[in-house]
Design a protein around this motif. Structure first.
Motif, PDB file in Angstrom:
ATOM      1  N   ARG A 399       0.839  -1.192   0.000  1.00  0.00           N
ATOM      2  CA  ARG A 399       0.000   0.000   0.000  1.00  0.00           C
ATOM      3  C   ARG A 399       0.880   1.251   0.000  1.00  0.00           C
ATOM      4  N   ASP A 400       0.308   2.308  -0.505  1.00  0.00           N
ATOM      5  CA  ASP A 400       1.008   3.588  -0.576  1.00  0.00           C
ATOM      6  C   ASP A 400       0.008   4.666  -0.146  1.00  0.00           C
ATOM      7  N   GLY A 401       0.097   5.082   1.115  1.00  0.00           N
ATOM      8  CA  GLY A 401      -0.864   6.044   1.633  1.00  0.00           C
ATOM      9  C   GLY A 401      -2.255   5.444   1.677  1.00  0.00           C
ATOM     10  N   ASP A 402      -3.203   6.078   0.994  1.00  0.00           N
ATOM     11  CA  ASP A 402      -4.573   5.580   0.962  1.00  0.00           C
ATOM     12  C   ASP A 402      -4.857   4.753  -0.295  1.00  0.00           C
ATOM     13  N   LYS A 403      -3.799   4.222  -0.908  1.00  0.00           N
ATOM     14  CA  LYS A 403      -3.964   3.423  -2.119  1.00  0.00           C
ATOM     15  C   LYS A 403      -3.277   2.064  -1.967  1.00  0.00           C
ATOM     16  N   LEU A 404      -3.862   1.058  -2.589  1.00  0.00           N
ATOM     17  CA  LEU A 404      -3.224  -0.247  -2.700  1.00  0.00           C
ATOM     18  C   LEU A 404      -2.353  -0.258  -3.948  1.00  0.00           C
ATOM     19  N   VAL A 405      -1.302  -1.065  -3.910  1.00  0.00           N
ATOM     20  CA  VAL A 405      -0.387  -1.177  -5.059  1.00  0.00           C
ATOM     21  C   VAL A 405      -0.348  -2.633  -5.489  1.00  0.00           C
ATOM     22  N   GLY A 406      -0.598  -2.864  -6.763  1.00  0.00           N
ATOM     23  CA  GLY A 406      -0.642  -4.243  -7.262  1.00  0.00           C
ATOM     24  C   GLY A 406       0.155  -4.414  -8.532  1.00  0.00           C
ATOM     25  N   SER A 407       0.089  -5.637  -9.075  1.00  0.00           N
ATOM     26  CA  SER A 407       0.762  -5.948 -10.334  1.00  0.00           C
ATOM     27  C   SER A 407      -0.099  -6.921 -11.123  1.00  0.00           C
ATOM     28  N   LEU A 408       0.013  -6.846 -12.425  1.00  0.00           N
ATOM     29  CA  LEU A 408      -0.694  -7.755 -13.322  1.00  0.00           C
ATOM     30  C   LEU A 408       0.274  -8.841 -13.761  1.00  0.00           C
ATOM     31  N   LYS A 409      -0.159 -10.107 -13.636  1.00  0.00           N
ATOM     32  CA  LYS A 409       0.716 -11.220 -13.997  1.00  0.00           C
ATOM     33  C   LYS A 409       0.000 -12.199 -14.914  1.00  0.00           C
ATOM     34  N   GLU A 410       0.805 -12.889 -15.680  1.00  0.00           N
ATOM     35  CA  GLU A 410       0.323 -13.998 -16.499  1.00  0.00           C
ATOM     36  C   GLU A 410       1.182 -15.215 -16.163  1.00  0.00           C
ATOM     37  N   ARG A 411       0.571 -16.189 -15.474  1.00  0.00           N
ATOM     38  CA  ARG A 411       1.290 -17.385 -15.026  1.00  0.00           C
ATOM     39  C   ARG A 411       2.572 -17.000 -14.286  1.00  0.00           C
ATOM     40  N   ASN A 412       2.416 -16.082 -13.332  1.00  0.00           N
ATOM     41  CA  ASN A 412       3.498 -15.620 -12.456  1.00  0.00           C
ATOM     42  C   ASN A 412       4.562 -14.778 -13.159  1.00  0.00           C
ATOM     43  N   ILE A 413       4.330 -14.424 -14.405  1.00  0.00           N
ATOM     44  CA  ILE A 413       5.243 -13.530 -15.123  1.00  0.00           C
ATOM     45  C   ILE A 413       4.661 -12.118 -15.065  1.00  0.00           C
ATOM     46  N   GLY A 414       5.422 -11.165 -14.547  1.00  0.00           N
ATOM     47  CA  GLY A 414       4.934  -9.799 -14.388  1.00  0.00           C
ATOM     48  C   GLY A 414       4.713  -9.100 -15.717  1.00  0.00           C
ATOM     49  N   LEU A 415       3.539  -8.477 -15.877  1.00  0.00           N
ATOM     50  CA  LEU A 415       3.227  -7.709 -17.082  1.00  0.00           C
ATOM     51  C   LEU A 415       3.191  -6.216 -16.788  1.00  0.00           C
ATOM     52  N   LEU A 416       2.475  -5.833 -15.726  1.00  0.00           N
ATOM     53  CA  LEU A 416       2.374  -4.426 -15.325  1.00  0.00           C
ATOM     54  C   LEU A 416       2.697  -4.307 -13.844  1.00  0.00           C
ATOM     55  N   GLN A 417       3.511  -3.338 -13.478  1.00  0.00           N
ATOM     56  CA  GLN A 417       3.892  -3.144 -12.084  1.00  0.00           C
ATOM     57  C   GLN A 417       3.334  -1.803 -11.572  1.00  0.00           C
ATOM     58  N   ASN A 418       3.372  -1.657 -10.261  1.00  0.00           N
ATOM     59  CA  ASN A 418       3.012  -0.394  -9.602  1.00  0.00           C
ATOM     60  C   ASN A 418       1.622   0.100 -10.013  1.00  0.00           C
ATOM     61  N   LEU A 419       0.642  -0.816  -9.973  1.00  0.00           N
ATOM     62  CA  LEU A 419      -0.727  -0.473 -10.320  1.00  0.00           C
ATOM     63  C   LEU A 419      -1.434   0.071  -9.080  1.00  0.00           C
ATOM     64  N   LYS A 420      -1.566   1.374  -9.006  1.00  0.00           N
ATOM     65  CA  LYS A 420      -2.165   1.994  -7.829  1.00  0.00           C
ATOM     66  C   LYS A 420      -3.690   2.011  -7.950  1.00  0.00           C
ATOM     67  N   SER A 421      -4.324   1.698  -6.830  1.00  0.00           N
ATOM     68  CA  SER A 421      -5.778   1.697  -6.792  1.00  0.00           C
ATOM     69  C   SER A 421      -6.310   3.113  -6.677  1.00  0.00           C
ATOM     70  N   TYR A 422      -7.622   3.225  -6.800  1.00  0.00           N
ATOM     71  CA  TYR A 422      -8.260   4.485  -6.434  1.00  0.00           C
ATOM     72  C   TYR A 422      -8.176   4.633  -4.914  1.00  0.00           C
ATOM     73  N   PRO A 423      -8.248   5.844  -4.382  1.00  0.00           N
ATOM     74  CA  PRO A 423      -8.159   6.031  -2.920  1.00  0.00           C
ATOM     75  C   PRO A 423      -9.255   5.248  -2.195  1.00  0.00           C
ATOM     76  N   ILE A 424      -8.897   4.629  -1.067  1.00  0.00           N
ATOM     77  CA  ILE A 424      -9.863   3.865  -0.272  1.00  0.00           C
ATOM     78  C   ILE A 424      -9.714   4.236   1.202  1.00  0.00           C
ATOM     79  N   ALA A 425     -10.714   3.863   1.998  1.00  0.00           N
ATOM     80  CA  ALA A 425     -10.670   4.073   3.449  1.00  0.00           C
ATOM     81  C   ALA A 425      -9.768   3.000   4.049  1.00  0.00           C
ATOM     82  N   MET A 426      -8.502   3.336   4.210  1.00  0.00           N
ATOM     83  CA  MET A 426      -7.510   2.345   4.621  1.00  0.00           C
ATOM     84  C   MET A 426      -7.800   1.776   6.010  1.00  0.00           C
TER      85      MET A 426
END
Length: 461
Positions: A399-426
Motif C-alpha cells: 500500500r502507498d498512503g490511501d492506495k493499494l499497489v498491485g501488479s498484473l501477472k500472467e502465469r506468475n510472469i509480471g506484465l504491469l507493475q506499480n498499479l495503484k488503486s483508487y483512494p480507499i478508506a484504509m
C-alpha cells in the motif's frame, strides 16, 4: 402384493447397485425438489450410464425411446464424430452439486468413465480440464481410470497452465498404489520408435518418439511379442508433450520414478483451496442473474466456447451500464480471471473490484479490454491475445498512503507493475470490516464488441 417402504434415497441406491438407471430417473420426477447431494449424484451418474447405453448398438434404440417417451425434459444432443453420431444427454444434475465436493467428483468421474467411443476433440479437452481441476487424493482408483479413458481420444491442445496441472496429476497418480498409472511412468530408450494406433506391428503408424520423451502408460496387451530382438508387450501410453495417446512396444521403454516437485505442487495447489473462492457460470442459464450476484440485471444469452460457459460483456453505444455484483469473503491478495475477446472497435469493461464498508462502496480497480490491450486504472499493457482464452491475475502487493499497489501477472510472469488503486478508506480495509466485491458492467445499449468471461478466482496465496 409387495410394497416398498424404504426411504426414497435407499431405493435409489438399491437400483443404482443393480444398474437399474431408468428406475432411478423414474423415482425423481422433474417437479420433485431434491436437496440431498447423494440423490443428485445418483441421478447424475445414472444419466452418464444411460448416455453410454444410448451409444451401444444393443441398447441404443430402447434407451433413446425411454428418454424420449418417459423423460422428454432431458435434452439429447447429436454430436458429429469420425465414427458417426454420438448421443449426448445434457445433465442438469451435476450443475447442482457442490463444486469440488465428493459427490461432484464422483459424478464427474462416472461421466468420463462412461464415454466408450470417440467424441469431438473440444469435448475431450473440456472433460479433461474439468478433471484436472479436481483433487485426485482419496479417489485415486476411479480418478485414474477416468483420466486414462479420456486421454485415449484425440483432443484439442490445452493451455500451458492446464498442461502443468495435468503433469502434476499424472506424476501424483504414478506414485499412488491405487492408481492405474502406478509405477507406469517411463522414458523412451530408443530413437525414432514407432507409435501405433493399436497393439501389434500390423497396426497403423501414428508417429515416432525418441529419448528422452516421457510417457505414462495405462493399458497392456496380453500377447508377448519380439521386436528388434527385444521381447515385451505393446502398451498404450499418454504422451503429455504430444497431447495424445498411442501404443508403443515396451522393449523401448525404461521405468523412471515420479517427479517429487510435481507431486508437491499438486498438494500445495489443493491444500490452499480452502482460502480460495472460485466461481464460473456453468449453472447460469441466461434469463436470470448468475447465482450469488445482486444488482440490476440485463438478460443475455449464455455462450458456449469449447465446452465452457462464457458470460458475455459488451461494449456500449451510450456508455450507460448497469451492474451486478458478487460479495467475496475474507482477505484477498489476488484475483485471477479467465476470458476471451472478440473486439474490433470500442473498449469493453471486463470487471470492477470494489471494497464495501457499511453502505459505502469504493471502487479499487477497473479493468477494461480493447482489441489489443488490457487497461487497469488507465495503465495499459499490449497483449498478444488473438482469439484465445487468456488467464491473467491481479496481485495486491503493498500500500502507498490511501492506495493499494498491485501488479498484473500472467502465469506468475509480471506484465504491469506499480498499479495503484483508487483512494480507499484504509482504516476500514486494515481492520477487516470491509469486504471485496466483484462487479460486472452490463451494457444498456450493447455493440458487437464483446468479452466472454469464463471464471474468476480469488485467494491469499
Amino acid at each position: 402384493m409387495f410394497v416398498d417402504f424404504r426411504d426414497l434415497e435407499d431405493r435409489a441406491y438399491g437400483h443404482f447397485q443393480k444398474s437399474e438407471f431408468e428406475r432411478i430417473l423414474d423415482l425423481y420426477p422433474p417437479s420433485k425438489k431434491i436437496e440431498s447431494e447423494l440423490s443428485i449424484s445418483l441421478l447424475s451418474q445414472s444419466i452418464s450410464a444411460l448416455e453410454r447405453k444410448a451409444n451401444e448398438t444393443k441398447t441404443k434404440e430402447s434407451t433413446l425411446k425411454f428418454l424420449k417417451e418417459e423423460h422428454p425434459e432431458l435434452i439429447v444432443k447429436e454430436w458429429e464424430t469420425s465414427l458417426g453420431i454420438y448421443y449426448h444427454i445434457e445433465d442438469p444434475y451435476i450443475l447442482k452439486l457442490k463444486k469440488h465436493g465428493i459427490h461432484y467428483k464422483k459424478s464427474l468421474i462416472a461421466k468420463i468413465q462412461n464415454i466408450q467411443k470417440p467424441i469431438p476433440k473440444d469435448k475431450v479437452s473440456h472433460y479433461l480440464l474439468q478433471l484436472v481441476l479436481e483433487d485426485p487424493r482419496g479417489l485415486e482408483a476411479g480418478y485414474s481410470q477416468a483420466l486414462a479413458n479420456i486421454v485415449r481420444y484425440p483432443m484439442e491442445t490445452i493451455g500451458e497452465l492446464e498442461s502443468a496441472f495435468l503433469l502434476e496429476t499424472l506424476h501424483y497418480l504414478s506414485s499412488s498404489s491405487l492408481s492405474l498409472f502406478y509405477e507406469n511412468l517411463f522414458t523412451v530408450s530408443g530413437t525414432n520408435v514407432n507409435l501405433r494406433s493399436g497393439p501389434g506391428k500390423e497396426n497403423k503408424e501414428v508417429g515416432k518418439v525418441s529419448i528422452p520423451e516421457t510417457t505414462f502408460c495405462f493399458e497392456k496387451d496380453g500377447q508377448s511379442e519380439t521386436v528388434a530382438g527385444k521381447t515385451g508387450y505393446f502398451v498404450q501410453c499418454f504422451y503429455p508433450h504430444l497431447s495424445k495417446s498411442a501404443w508403443i512396444f515396451s522393449g523401448f521403454l525404461e521405468n523412471i520414478p515420479a517427479n517429487q516437485k510435481y507431486i508437491s505442487d499438486l498438494e500445495n495447489r489443493f491444500n490452499t483451496t480452502d482460502s480460495e473462492e472460485r466461481f464460473d457460470f456453468v449453472s447460469w442459464l441466461g434469463e436470470k442473474m448468475p447465482p450469488g450476484f445482486y444488482g440490476t440485471y440485463i438478460p443475455r444469452e449464455r455462450i458456449l466456447e469449447s465446452g465452457a460457459v462464457g458470460f458475455p460483456l459488451y461494449g456500449n453505444q451510450t456508455k450507460e451500464f448497469r451492474k451486478i455484483c458478487k460479495k467475496l469473503s475474507g482477505e484477498k491478495k489476488y484475483f485471477e480471471f479467465s476470458y476471451m475477446t472478440d473486439i474490433t472497435k470500442e473498449a469493453v469493461p471486463l470487471l470492477e473490484l470494489n471494497l464495501s464498508y457499511k453502505d459505502n462502496n469504493q471502487p479499487v480497480y477497473l479493468i477494461e479490454l480493447d482489441h489489443e490491450s488490457i487497461w487497469i486504472n488507465r495503465n495499459r499493457y499490449i497483449l498478444d491475445q488473438g482469439n484465445q482464452k487468456q488467464n491473467l491475475s491481479l496481485y495486491i502487493e503493498s500500500r502507498d498512503g490511501d492506495k493499494l499497489v498491485g501488479s498484473l501477472k500472467e502465469r506468475n510472469i509480471g506484465l504491469l507493475q506499480n498499479l495503484k488503486s483508487y483512494p480507499i478508506a484504509m482504516d476500514a480495509y486494515q481492520s477487516g470490516k470491509s469486504h471485496w466485491e466483484i462487479c460486472l458492467p452490463l451494457a444498456k445499449n450493447p455493440t458487437r464488441d464483446k468479452v466472454l468471461l469464463f471464471e474468476i478466482k480469488s485467494g491469499i496465496n
